[in-house]
Design a protein around this motif. Structure first.
Motif, PDB file in Angstrom:
ATOM      1  N   SER A 105       0.846  -1.195   0.000  1.00 35.43           N
ATOM      2  CA  SER A 105       0.000   0.000   0.000  1.00 35.43           C
ATOM      3  C   SER A 105       0.879   1.242   0.000  1.00 35.43           C
ATOM      4  CB  SER A 105      -0.910   0.004   1.242  1.00 35.43           C
ATOM      5  OG  SER A 105      -0.145   0.126   2.434  1.00 35.43           O
ATOM      6  N   GLY A 106       0.239   2.376  -0.196  1.00 36.04           N
ATOM      7  CA  GLY A 106       0.948   3.646  -0.163  1.00 36.04           C
ATOM      8  C   GLY A 106       1.279   4.154  -1.555  1.00 36.04           C
ATOM      9  N   PRO A 107       1.512   5.460  -1.689  1.00 34.01           N
ATOM     10  CA  PRO A 107       1.760   6.064  -3.008  1.00 34.01           C
ATOM     11  C   PRO A 107       3.015   5.545  -3.695  1.00 34.01           C
ATOM     12  CG  PRO A 107       2.194   7.633  -1.235  1.00 34.01           C
ATOM     13  CD  PRO A 107       1.506   6.461  -0.602  1.00 34.01           C
ATOM     14  N   GLY A 108       3.993   5.075  -2.933  1.00 33.37           N
ATOM     15  CA  GLY A 108       5.219   4.580  -3.547  1.00 33.37           C
ATOM     16  C   GLY A 108       5.077   3.234  -4.205  1.00 33.37           C
ATOM     17  N   SER A 109       3.998   2.504  -3.909  1.00 30.20           N
ATOM     18  CA  SER A 109       3.826   1.153  -4.442  1.00 30.20           C
ATOM     19  C   SER A 109       2.832   1.083  -5.593  1.00 30.20           C
ATOM     20  CB  SER A 109       3.368   0.209  -3.331  1.00 30.20           C
ATOM     21  OG  SER A 109       2.073   0.552  -2.878  1.00 30.20           O
ATOM     22  N   ARG A 110       2.441   2.214  -6.146  1.00 29.21           N
ATOM     23  CA  ARG A 110       1.497   2.198  -7.252  1.00 29.21           C
ATOM     24  C   ARG A 110       2.140   1.649  -8.523  1.00 29.21           C
ATOM     25  NH1 ARG A 110      -0.292   8.299  -5.852  1.00 29.21           N
ATOM     26  NH2 ARG A 110      -1.710   7.860  -4.125  1.00 29.21           N
ATOM     27  N   ASP A 111       1.305   1.247  -9.456  1.00 31.96           N
ATOM     28  CA  ASP A 111       1.709   0.697 -10.740  1.00 31.96           C
ATOM     29  C   ASP A 111       2.484  -0.603 -10.545  1.00 31.96           C
ATOM     30  OD1 ASP A 111       1.462   1.190 -13.635  1.00 31.96           O
ATOM     31  OD2 ASP A 111       3.642   1.193 -13.578  1.00 31.96           O
ATOM     32  N   LYS A 112       3.671  -0.756 -11.133  1.00 37.05           N
ATOM     33  CA  LYS A 112       4.399  -2.018 -11.087  1.00 37.05           C
ATOM     34  C   LYS A 112       5.902  -1.729 -11.038  1.00 37.05           C
ATOM     35  CE  LYS A 112       3.519  -4.235 -14.894  1.00 37.05           C
ATOM     36  NZ  LYS A 112       3.381  -4.835 -16.243  1.00 37.05           N
ATOM     37  N   GLY A 113       6.701  -2.790 -10.837  1.00 37.54           N
ATOM     38  CA  GLY A 113       8.147  -2.647 -10.953  1.00 37.54           C
ATOM     39  C   GLY A 113       8.852  -2.126  -9.720  1.00 37.54           C
ATOM     40  N   LEU A 114       8.277  -2.274  -8.530  1.00 33.96           N
ATOM     41  CA  LEU A 114       8.971  -1.857  -7.316  1.00 33.96           C
ATOM     42  C   LEU A 114      10.152  -2.797  -7.073  1.00 33.96           C
ATOM     43  CD1 LEU A 114       8.326   0.283  -4.959  1.00 33.96           C
ATOM     44  CD2 LEU A 114       7.716  -1.741  -3.644  1.00 33.96           C
ATOM     45  N   ALA A 115      11.329  -2.251  -6.762  1.00 30.19           N
ATOM     46  CA  ALA A 115      12.531  -3.056  -6.523  1.00 30.19           C
ATOM     47  C   ALA A 115      13.201  -2.601  -5.236  1.00 30.19           C
ATOM     48  CB  ALA A 115      13.511  -2.939  -7.693  1.00 30.19           C
ATOM     49  N   LEU A 116      13.408  -3.526  -4.304  1.00 29.11           N
ATOM     50  CA  LEU A 116      13.964  -3.197  -2.994  1.00 29.11           C
ATOM     51  C   LEU A 116      15.481  -3.044  -3.033  1.00 29.11           C
ATOM     52  CD1 LEU A 116      11.969  -5.817  -0.883  1.00 29.11           C
ATOM     53  CD2 LEU A 116      11.428  -3.399  -1.156  1.00 29.11           C
ATOM     54  N   PHE A 117      15.999  -2.126  -2.220  1.00 30.79           N
ATOM     55  CA  PHE A 117      17.433  -2.065  -1.944  1.00 30.79           C
ATOM     56  C   PHE A 117      17.766  -3.216  -0.988  1.00 30.79           C
ATOM     57  CE2 PHE A 117      16.757   1.944  -3.786  1.00 30.79           C
ATOM     58  CZ  PHE A 117      17.976   2.591  -4.020  1.00 30.79           C
ATOM     59  N   PRO A 118      18.977  -3.757  -1.031  1.00 31.51           N
ATOM     60  CA  PRO A 118      19.302  -4.942  -0.220  1.00 31.51           C
ATOM     61  C   PRO A 118      19.496  -4.676   1.267  1.00 31.51           C
ATOM     62  CG  PRO A 118      21.221  -4.242  -1.472  1.00 31.51           C
ATOM     63  CD  PRO A 118      20.062  -3.410  -1.964  1.00 31.51           C
ATOM     64  N   ARG A 119      19.501  -3.425   1.686  1.00 35.59           N
ATOM     65  CA  ARG A 119      19.636  -3.112   3.114  1.00 35.59           C
ATOM     66  C   ARG A 119      18.954  -1.788   3.407  1.00 35.59           C
ATOM     67  NH1 ARG A 119      23.333   0.941   3.860  1.00 35.59           N
ATOM     68  NH2 ARG A 119      25.011   1.214   2.324  1.00 35.59           N
ATOM     69  N   PRO A 120      18.569  -1.571   4.676  1.00 39.71           N
ATOM     70  CA  PRO A 120      17.982  -0.272   5.050  1.00 39.71           C
ATOM     71  C   PRO A 120      19.011   0.852   4.917  1.00 39.71           C
ATOM     72  CG  PRO A 120      17.528  -1.954   6.713  1.00 39.71           C
ATOM     73  CD  PRO A 120      18.578  -2.521   5.806  1.00 39.71           C
ATOM     74  N   ILE A 121      18.506   2.050   4.713  1.00 39.65           N
ATOM     75  CA  ILE A 121      19.343   3.256   4.661  1.00 39.65           C
ATOM     76  C   ILE A 121      18.697   4.294   5.573  1.00 39.65           C
ATOM     77  CG2 ILE A 121      20.327   5.057   3.191  1.00 39.65           C
ATOM     78  CD1 ILE A 121      20.006   3.141   0.828  1.00 39.65           C
ATOM     79  N   GLY A 122      19.467   4.800   6.528  1.00 43.89           N
ATOM     80  CA  GLY A 122      18.918   5.790   7.444  1.00 43.89           C
ATOM     81  C   GLY A 122      17.782   5.266   8.292  1.00 43.89           C
TER      82      GLY A 122
END
Length: 281
Positions: A105-122
């Motif tokens: 959910s949330g505005p950042g997950s709209r459409d398709k093609g979300l790709a995670l970074f391999p570790r948290p930042i900040g």
């Protein structure tokens, strides 16, 4: 019972019915799968189970993720398609035998093609997003489920990417920055693969981008179920070599090997210590 009680408040809470429907949809799209302990990886095939993925589960971007609590987990995002719309789902597995799928959910997950970074930042999880369907952006999350408003980091500039941009899998950490393989769509919906370099500490800062693609479809890669396409959902680093599996027109798969140091030199605009020297003119 809780949802029934919420619906009963529709006269005093106007959005109660819509909220209940939203909760029911999330519940219907959330499920777990456990394969037998003696099964092999080749036997563990995930098939559509949720209503939102009834017509397909596509383009999984899987990686080994360092979690906020200091552990590790295999996590992937994929496109769920029901014949009318697409949604991004999160796939989690601690052992490649038990899997849990959850819609994001949330505005950042709209459409398709979300790709995670391999570790948290900040102190937050980070992902490359294409929420506007056209450009690459960076979004963050506290729990991997809800993704905040994306910050655009790359818009179309070159002819080979003027229709739209996207990513080709999770970013790869290098000493020069986060290496993001991108895909660009140009004339005749021809797909090509490019590269973007983001700052290690603040991935909304662009260190460099390629003006030309590193991979375009050759003549024998242009014909197929979806013509004129080279596309990848993830690459890996092996020493100083970028290993890039890619699909050709949705028909067959090849693997490209890219010299990492030469690529970093092009992205940063300066010679890399390990980059191969150019021959004298």
């Amino acid at each position: 019972m809780a949802l029934a009680g919420l619906r009963a408040q529709r006269l005093t809470r106007g959005a109660s019915a819509r909220t209940a429907e939203h909760v029911e949809r999330i519940a219907a799209d959330t499920y777990a799968v456990e394969f037998p302990a003696g099964s092999t990886v080749q036997e563990r095939v995930l098939m559509p189970r949720a209503p939102s993925e009834s017509r397909g589960m596509e383009d999984v971007r899987l990686l080994r993720l360092s979690t906020l609590d200091g552990g590790t987990e295999h996590v992937g995002t994929y496109t769920a398609y029901n014949g009318r719309e697409v949604r991004v789902h999160l796939l989690r597995t601690p052992d490649l035998r038990t899997y849990r799928s959850t819609p994001l959910s949330g505005p950042g997950s709209r459409d398709k093609g979300l790709a995670l970074f391999p570790r948290p930042i900040g102190g937050r999880y980070v992902a490359i997003s294409r929420a506007d369907r056209e450009s690459n952006a960076v979004t963050t999350s506290a729990d991997l489920l809800h993704w905040e408003a994306p910050v655009r980091v790359q818009a179309s500039q070159q002819p080979w990417e003027f229709v739209q941009l996207g990513n080709c899998g999770p970013p790869l950490e290098t000493e020069e920055g986060w290496l993001v393989l991108t895909h660009g769509v140009g004339p005749m919906r021809t797909y090509a693969i490019g590269a973007l370099l983001l700052d290690l500490d603040d991935p909304t800062v662009v260190v460099g981008r390629l003006e030309d693609p590193i991979l375009s479809p050759t003549e024998d890669e242009r014909s197929g179920y979806v013509p004129n396409v080279v596309y990848s959902c993830g690459a890996m680093l092996h020493g100083r070599t970028l290993v890039l599996p890619y699909g050709c027109s949705d028909t067959f798969t090849r693997i490209a090997l890219v010299d990492l140091d030469a690529l970093l030199s092009l992205l940063t605009g300066r010679a890399h210590p390990r980059a191969p020297s150019r021959p004298a003119p």
